[in-house]
Design a protein around this motif. Structure first.
Motif, short mmCIF file in Angstrom:
data_model
loop_
_atom_site.label_atom_id
_atom_site.label_comp_id
_atom_site.label_asym_id
_atom_site.label_seq_id
_atom_site.Cartn_x
_atom_site.Cartn_y
_atom_site.Cartn_z
N SER A 73 63.81 44.35 16.59
CA SER A 73 63.30 43.02 16.21
C SER A 73 63.21 42.06 17.40
O SER A 73 62.50 41.06 17.33
N ASP A 74 63.91 42.38 18.50
CA ASP A 74 63.83 41.56 19.72
C ASP A 74 62.64 41.93 20.59
O ASP A 74 62.41 41.34 21.64
N GLY A 75 61.88 42.95 20.17
CA GLY A 75 60.72 43.40 20.94
C GLY A 75 61.04 44.48 21.95
O GLY A 75 60.17 44.92 22.70
N LYS A 76 62.31 44.93 21.98
CA LYS A 76 62.71 45.96 22.94
C LYS A 76 62.31 47.34 22.43
O LYS A 76 62.73 47.75 21.34
N PRO A 77 61.51 48.09 23.20
CA PRO A 77 61.08 49.41 22.75
C PRO A 77 62.22 50.44 22.87
O PRO A 77 62.96 50.44 23.86
N LYS A 78 62.34 51.28 21.86
CA LYS A 78 63.32 52.37 21.88
C LYS A 78 62.63 53.70 22.10
O LYS A 78 63.27 54.71 22.36
N PHE A 79 61.30 53.70 21.95
CA PHE A 79 60.46 54.88 22.17
C PHE A 79 59.25 54.46 22.98
O PHE A 79 58.81 53.32 22.90
N ARG A 80 58.72 55.40 23.77
CA ARG A 80 57.50 55.14 24.53
C ARG A 80 56.41 56.08 24.03
O ARG A 80 56.64 57.26 23.82
N SER A 81 55.22 55.54 23.90
CA SER A 81 54.07 56.34 23.50
C SER A 81 53.75 57.33 24.62
O SER A 81 53.90 57.03 25.80
N SER A 82 53.33 58.53 24.23
CA SER A 82 53.03 59.55 25.22
C SER A 82 51.83 60.38 24.77
O SER A 82 51.69 60.68 23.59
N LEU A 83 50.98 60.72 25.71
CA LEU A 83 49.87 61.61 25.40
C LEU A 83 50.42 63.00 25.12
O LEU A 83 51.37 63.43 25.78
N PRO A 84 49.85 63.72 24.17
CA PRO A 84 50.36 65.05 23.83
C PRO A 84 50.46 66.00 25.02
O PRO A 84 51.37 66.80 25.10
N VAL A 85 49.55 65.90 25.98
CA VAL A 85 49.57 66.81 27.12
C VAL A 85 50.63 66.42 28.15
O VAL A 85 50.99 67.22 29.00
#
Length: 157
Positions: free
Chosen positions: A79-91
């Motif tokens: 809720s503070d805007g802190k990411p716990k995961f990062r988006s990643s391209l499948p490759v």
């Protein structure tokens, strides 16, 4: 060949995230606030099926943990805007997972060094001596941190 082409299409269309901070995977059929199934560790990969934003600003994703095919909900961004995961391209997912694991290990080394410094200073002050055994541990931890930082820099290149 047709099956392989379809599998490749599905792989490229899927949205994957790499865990950057230890997070619980909540039971899928109980909704985002359900009981915990397992912990997702830094560097692990999830395949996202659905994302929702809570009223408090947290972003949750229903996903499949690729380690063991567990399905559930994770908090992708708190809720503070802190990411716990990062988006990643499948490759790139495997490489991104390794980098996230190394970054987490480096963070833990830094915390261990700070904790050792604090304990060593406290022991030295109470014993009145500067040659404390914890000071030797600190130097070994600093050496390990420098090696991890070097490998992390190489991995990011």
């Amino acid at each position: 060949a047709v099956v392989q082409a379809e599998q490749l299409r599905q792989l490229l269309a899927s949205e994957r995230f790499v865990c950057s901070e230890r997070s619980p995977l909540m039971k899928a059929d109980a909704g985002p606030e359900g009981p915990e199934v397992c912990m997702v560790e830094p560097g692990e990969i999830v395949e996202v099926e659905e994302k929702i934003e809570d009223g408090d600003g947290a972003v949750r994703a229903q996903c499949k943990l690729l380690r063991n095919d567990s399905v559930g909900w994770v908090v992708v961004q708190d809720s503070d805007g802190k990411p716990k995961f990062r988006s990643s391209l499948p490759v790139h997912t495997r490489v991104d997972g390794i980098i996230a694991y190394i970054d987490d290990f480096r963070r833990k080394c830094g915390e261990a060094i700070a904790d050792t410094d604090h304990k060593a200073d406290g022991c030295a002050a109470s014993a009145g001596e500067l040659n404390n055994p914890l000071k030797e541990v600190r130097s070994k931890l600093l050496q390990m941190k420098m090696k991890v930082n070097l490998h992390s820099i190489r991995a990011h290149q």
